[in-house]
Design an enzyme around this catalytic site. Structure first.
Site, PDB file in Angstrom:
ATOM      1  CE  LYS A 220      -3.926  -2.147   0.383  1.00 61.43           C
ATOM      2  NZ  LYS A 220      -5.034  -2.129  -0.551  1.00 61.43           N
ATOM      3  CG  ASP A 248      -4.098  -0.750  -3.579  1.00 63.82           C
ATOM      4  OD1 ASP A 248      -4.668   0.158  -4.091  1.00 63.82           O
ATOM      5  OD2 ASP A 248      -4.659  -1.676  -3.437  1.00 63.82           O
ATOM      6  CD  GLU A 274      -4.969  -2.930  -6.610  1.00 61.45           C
ATOM      7  OE1 GLU A 274      -4.262  -3.463  -6.568  1.00 61.45           O
ATOM      8  OE2 GLU A 274      -5.903  -3.153  -5.863  1.00 61.45           O
ATOM      9  CD  GLU A 303      -9.922  -2.373  -4.087  1.00 63.36           C
ATOM     10  OE1 GLU A 303      -8.945  -2.932  -4.415  1.00 63.36           O
ATOM     11  OE2 GLU A 303     -10.231  -2.215  -2.793  1.00 63.36           O
ATOM     12  CG  ASP A 326     -15.196  -6.817  -5.145  1.00 62.37           C
ATOM     13  OD1 ASP A 326     -14.255  -6.664  -4.311  1.00 62.37           O
ATOM     14  OD2 ASP A 326     -16.216  -7.200  -4.885  1.00 62.37           O
ATOM     15  CG  HIS A 353     -10.483  -6.387  -4.726  1.00 59.57           C
ATOM     16  ND1 HIS A 353     -11.627  -6.421  -4.090  1.00 59.57           N
ATOM     17  CD2 HIS A 353      -9.623  -5.901  -3.957  1.00 59.57           C
ATOM     18  CE1 HIS A 353     -11.553  -6.106  -2.694  1.00 59.57           C
ATOM     19  NE2 HIS A 353     -10.088  -5.669  -2.677  1.00 59.57           N
TER      20      HIS A 353
END
Lengths: 444, 444
Positions: A220, A248, A274, A303, A326, A353
């Protein structure tokens, strides 16, 4: 099947206090409590369908409430009527004359649809005695496409296109099935790199994941550039540069900010960035993708992509180099099939996801189906895995040597253990009562 | 203001049985019951804020439920803290750490935000003793833009752009204010042309509207091409070809179907085709707009356009020749200001969506503000009017000679009469009880 009728729709508001450990923390969601509106469809036979959608805690009750209001369109229906023209039934659920105004096909009402539709596919797979992926793999193309509502996507994919694509992939499908059963489906792991984790915890978890055979990782980013650079170095030090590493941002940035920030991280060779910006910004993602291409960074998103109409545009505008659909935000399997087929037509790899609660259990079926029956390719494909909350399921997703193992039991396989439901039902489950009593959480 | 605090959030589920007369019927929504989640904010002063969002009936309770869950972010707050940095507060409401997952900024949760935000602007306007349009017109540019969350739109409009645009329009604003007060703001009428109305009723209503001075009309299309052609002839026979006539398909078609259908209606010279396809399909609308340009037909959309990020893309992609923003689907005035400013920057006329219940009462303020302070133009601008349900408001919108008359009382002016609330609160209001008792409606 001809006479089996749905007799009851049970809804449970299930929540896990994951915010306590910062599991799932990212630049936009610092304290998620992974949660699911959990649906059980009882029938007048011995069949029972289980389905979920997913939330981060607050608002789980709104989705449960929306599901309850759809009960009339579910209970009393014969399975044969539903599955006999599943595309029509799907449209009925998503386009009710008055209720579509508060969507349409997005947000709360679409999450509610997802839970119901996922439970119906669980029923169908159990009825046929197959895991969901196998039900889909064995379906005649005409039956498979009859489950899809093509409204609003015929400029990108028609029913005839879809049938032709599926027919073409008849060739070699048995071989691909045997092969994927032997090797498993490639996974990447997210749960080493949550934003709220310390440097030590990241090092420890990434090292452990390496020793378990993972070769694909995600971290992240987006709260602080210097932190991101430091953490990138840590990650690359542990995993080296021969492994796949993605980042992400969970929608943290504007368009230009996404480009500027990622240029600073380019030397650490992320495969993709992402969710750099708003999940609604097709053209913004396309601009970012174009700008980052010379830096060797691709753009992934999906997602929070609300429906097939948005995916269609992401494909048309080249705003999505990797498609991260998702299983619980799209309106269940029916709509996911439309997206998987469009992705194949536009040559975009699908890397679903997952994580959360139950998402890994669901998406593995979609990826396996995609490989055997639609894309026929593993290159640039991998499915997310996060190692949280699997212990609550009777048939948890299993990853070995960095690959999802192929499930063999009948259903869509999100059956949650009875004792877990009792402990984590919100707000009256035993665990929640304890957390309220000891002051760890306050009641809403 | 410094100390005024919100002490209570009252929510009422108000519904009107408009489906009985087919008022509001279109190709996708055959039986709407115009409804509103109605919010009253009580304070510890004598100020009370009223706000609504809008639905078609079913699902109104889901939005009410979502509003209730936001109560904690509203009650107990000082107005000075909210209005002192309204943009930040707006982001707090729309991006709550856990709850944003079930949006974000779209569908049920965004409709809920709209009701609350609209009530807050009503409070602010009453506090200043001005109608909303005048509050906005008199605001310093820096204050006005401080209410906007620019996240995700800076690639199209920055705060600095917005201030500069507003500064430029300082010139002549007093004159425009005087002028619009004298003439009123141009309206067009929708309520002659609902899809469920008979040919006789259309003729009668259009004739009556002509005699009331209307020069701009809209008709619903999309169910059956031959019906549409017949009704187009009726309309043009009554109003002639020197009047403005638009058509509205309410999302009935796919992209190519939109083009093909409209080519058949081109000879009746519609100014625009409204909502030809999915409200999410920016690129689809752009393709339709390009194809219909040679036929002299423009594309209008926006009433279901979920947020500023989608409007931004519609402007960037030229998918919207007329911007029909909705006062209750966007997250209230704050987000609407962003859209009005972007529309001006891209040269797209704003013609707000109205009708329903209370929407005309709200949007008139937005159009008047747009004219005086942002666009400075009336060309190609007109605001929707439908002649239903105005009798339930203390200060109903008034249209004379085809123009909205400029409101002068303080507030955003959706105060609903006490007796109307009592009669139409769902399901326990007197009118609903009667309709249930006599079997006209069945209880859910």
């Amino acid at each position: 099947m001809a006479t089996t009728t749905i007799t009851e729709l049970v809804i449970k508001d299930i929540r896990f206090p994951t915010s306590l450990e910062k599991d799932g923390s990212d630049a936009m969601h610092k304290n998620p409590d992974y949660s699911c509106p959990y649906v059980i469809l009882n029938t007048d036979s011995n069949l029972q369908g289980h389905g979920i959608t997913f939330t981060l805690g607050k608002g789980n009750e709104i989705v449960c409430f929306a599901i309850r209001l759809m009960e009339k369109m579910v209970v009393g229906r014969k399975l044969s009527d539903i599955f006999g023209n599943f595309g029509n039934y799907w449209r009925e659920l998503t386009s009710e004359d008055q209720a579509r105004w508060i969507g349409p096909e997005k947000g709360v009402v679409h999450l509610a649809v997802a839970a119901i539709i996922n439970a119906l596919w669980d029923l169908w797979a159990k009825m046929e005695g197959k895991p969901l992926w196998k039900l889909l793999v064995d379906m005649e193309p005409e039956i498979l496409v009859s489950t899809i509502d093509f409204r609003y996507i015929t400029d990108a994919l028609t029913k005839e296109d879809a049938i032709e694509m599926l027919r073409k992939m008849d060739l070699g499908k048995e071989q691909r099935e045997a092969e994927i059963k032997a090797t498993g489906y490639p996974a990447y792991i997210t749960s080493c790199g949550w934003l709220g984790y310390s440097d030590e915890k990241i090092t420890e978890l990434a090292t452990a994941a390496m020793s378990q055979g993972y070769t694909r990782f995600k971290m992240k980013v987006g709260a602080d550039l210097q932190d991101d650079i430091r953490r990138a170095k840590i990650f690359r030090k542990v995993i080296g540069y021969d492994k796949v590493w993605c980042v992400d941002a969970n929608q943290k940035w504007d368009v230009q900010e996404s480009i500027d920030w990622m240029v600073h991280l380019a030397e650490y060779k992320p495969l993709w960035i992402e969710e750099p910006t708003s999940p609604d910004d097709v053209l913004g993602h396309a601009a970012i993708a174009e700008a980052l291409k010379p830096h060797g960074i691709a753009v992934a998103t999906g997602e929070m992509c609300q429906n097939r109409v948005m995916f269609k545009q992401f494909f048309q505008a080249k705003g999505m180099d990797y498609c991260q659909l998702d299983s619980c935000r799209l309106g269940g399997v029916n709509e996911i099939l439309a997206v998987i087929l469009m992705a194949a037509k536009f040559g975009v790899p699908v890397c679903p996801h997952a994580g959360g609660v139950g998402l890994c259990e669901l998406v593995q079926h979609l990826s396996i189906f995609d490989y055997i029956r639609v894309s026929g390719a593993l290159e640039n494909r991998m499915t997310e895995f996060a190692d949280h909350l699997h212990e609550h399921f009777y048939q948890p997703a299993i990853v070995k040597n960095g690959c999802y193992q192929i499930p063999s039991e009948p259903g869509y396989l999100v059956g949650m253990k009875k004792e877990s439901m009792e402990a984590y039902e919100y707000p009256n489950g035993k665990t929640w009562q304890r957390l309220f009593d000891d002051g760890t959480f306050s009641r809403d």
